[in-house]
Scaffold this motif. Sequence first.
Motif, PDB file in Angstrom:
ATOM      1  N   PHE A   7       3.615  11.479   4.178  1.00 56.32           N
ATOM      2  CA  PHE A   7       4.384  10.414   4.984  1.00 56.32           C
ATOM      3  C   PHE A   7       4.501   9.206   4.321  1.00 56.32           C
ATOM      4  O   PHE A   7       5.516   8.570   4.201  1.00 56.32           O
ATOM      5  CB  PHE A   7       3.704  10.419   6.463  1.00 56.32           C
ATOM      6  N   SER A   8       3.567   8.656   3.838  1.00 53.46           N
ATOM      7  CA  SER A   8       3.589   7.584   3.040  1.00 53.46           C
ATOM      8  C   SER A   8       4.528   7.651   1.973  1.00 53.46           C
ATOM      9  O   SER A   8       5.403   6.880   1.452  1.00 53.46           O
ATOM     10  CB  SER A   8       1.934   7.315   2.440  1.00 53.46           C
ATOM     11  N   ALA A 119       6.537  -2.394   4.750  1.00 54.38           N
ATOM     12  CA  ALA A 119       5.241  -2.455   4.368  1.00 54.38           C
ATOM     13  C   ALA A 119       4.177  -2.132   5.392  1.00 54.38           C
ATOM     14  O   ALA A 119       3.288  -1.421   5.310  1.00 54.38           O
ATOM     15  CB  ALA A 119       4.638  -3.794   4.022  1.00 54.38           C
ATOM     16  N   VAL A 120       4.543  -2.454   6.774  1.00 53.20           N
ATOM     17  CA  VAL A 120       3.505  -2.109   7.875  1.00 53.20           C
ATOM     18  C   VAL A 120       3.737  -0.409   8.030  1.00 53.20           C
ATOM     19  O   VAL A 120       2.676   0.024   8.342  1.00 53.20           O
ATOM     20  CB  VAL A 120       3.892  -2.740   9.181  1.00 53.20           C
ATOM     21  N   ILE A 121       4.966  -0.001   8.093  1.00 48.79           N
ATOM     22  CA  ILE A 121       4.944   1.449   8.082  1.00 48.79           C
ATOM     23  C   ILE A 121       4.417   2.221   7.040  1.00 48.79           C
ATOM     24  O   ILE A 121       3.620   3.208   7.230  1.00 48.79           O
ATOM     25  CB  ILE A 121       6.307   1.727   8.265  1.00 48.79           C
ATOM     26  N   THR A 122       4.356   1.738   5.691  1.00 45.13           N
ATOM     27  CA  THR A 122       3.665   2.480   4.615  1.00 45.13           C
ATOM     28  C   THR A 122       2.262   2.286   4.935  1.00 45.13           C
ATOM     29  O   THR A 122       1.567   3.236   4.419  1.00 45.13           O
ATOM     30  CB  THR A 122       4.191   1.638   3.430  1.00 45.13           C
ATOM     31  N   GLY A 123       1.537   0.745   4.984  1.00 41.65           N
ATOM     32  CA  GLY A 123       0.342   0.898   5.496  1.00 41.65           C
ATOM     33  C   GLY A 123      -0.184   1.892   6.475  1.00 41.65           C
ATOM     34  O   GLY A 123      -1.296   2.315   6.371  1.00 41.65           O
ATOM     35  N   PHE A 124       0.627   1.881   7.597  1.00 41.67           N
ATOM     36  CA  PHE A 124       0.086   2.708   8.632  1.00 41.67           C
ATOM     37  C   PHE A 124      -0.027   4.104   8.189  1.00 41.67           C
ATOM     38  O   PHE A 124      -0.815   4.935   8.505  1.00 41.67           O
ATOM     39  CB  PHE A 124       0.988   2.644  10.037  1.00 41.67           C
ATOM     40  N   ALA A 125       1.061   4.685   7.332  1.00 36.11           N
ATOM     41  CA  ALA A 125       1.120   6.003   6.884  1.00 36.11           C
ATOM     42  C   ALA A 125      -0.109   6.128   5.921  1.00 36.11           C
ATOM     43  O   ALA A 125      -0.865   7.375   6.068  1.00 36.11           O
ATOM     44  CB  ALA A 125       2.459   6.329   6.123  1.00 36.11           C
ATOM     45  N   LEU A 126      -0.545   5.168   5.071  1.00 39.93           N
ATOM     46  CA  LEU A 126      -1.606   5.396   4.248  1.00 39.93           C
ATOM     47  C   LEU A 126      -2.821   5.401   5.147  1.00 39.93           C
ATOM     48  O   LEU A 126      -3.922   6.199   4.830  1.00 39.93           O
ATOM     49  CB  LEU A 126      -1.515   4.046   3.130  1.00 39.93           C
ATOM     50  N   TRP A 127      -2.925   4.589   5.955  1.00 35.75           N
ATOM     51  CA  TRP A 127      -4.162   4.718   6.795  1.00 35.75           C
ATOM     52  C   TRP A 127      -4.319   6.094   7.778  1.00 35.75           C
ATOM     53  O   TRP A 127      -5.474   6.594   7.454  1.00 35.75           O
ATOM     54  CB  TRP A 127      -4.171   3.378   7.861  1.00 35.75           C
ATOM     55  N   ARG A 128      -3.110   6.743   8.071  1.00 32.93           N
ATOM     56  CA  ARG A 128      -3.108   8.005   8.840  1.00 32.93           C
ATOM     57  C   ARG A 128      -3.685   9.138   7.853  1.00 32.93           C
ATOM     58  O   ARG A 128      -4.533   9.913   8.168  1.00 32.93           O
ATOM     59  CB  ARG A 128      -1.960   8.246   9.319  1.00 32.93           C
ATOM     60  N   GLU A 129      -3.290   8.725   6.768  1.00 35.71           N
ATOM     61  CA  GLU A 129      -3.658   9.795   5.624  1.00 35.71           C
ATOM     62  C   GLU A 129      -4.994   9.509   4.939  1.00 35.71           C
ATOM     63  O   GLU A 129      -5.651  10.452   4.169  1.00 35.71           O
ATOM     64  CB  GLU A 129      -2.732   9.845   4.272  1.00 35.71           C
TER      65      GLU A 129
END
Length: 142
Positions: A7-8, A119-129
Amino acid sequence: MRLPRSFSGWTIAVFGFLAFALGLLGLISPGTLLAMLGFEVLDVRPAGDYTLVYMAASSMAAVNMGVYYLFAASHDYTPFFRWTVPFRLVTFAVFTTLVLTGAAPGKFFGVGLWEGLGAVITGFALWREGKLVPSRQSADAV
């Protein structure tokens, strides 16, 4: 080139594709891009006006940046994904400040929003992963 595997990675690929496409647009039709950003488009530019030179330079940078992002996404290069988050948030802050201070037209806020939201969406994706913060084990391996 491979498709992103996370996702990220997809968030980075979408950002990269848009940067590449908008950079090409700026190279091919700088007036169109200027109008999209809310800047006045002049039929004739006065001597000493280097707007079109700046548009070509920044558009070429966007094309290059788009390619970097697409390659990083195709290789699922997570450290690059992480590095983009804070720098894109800084870009959001700077571009938003330009609009709020009147240095840039209101439509230009869309660029800042694109950076910040991305940036927020990428950060969220990284956090989820579970990849937002590098693990101690993988840091020691490098």
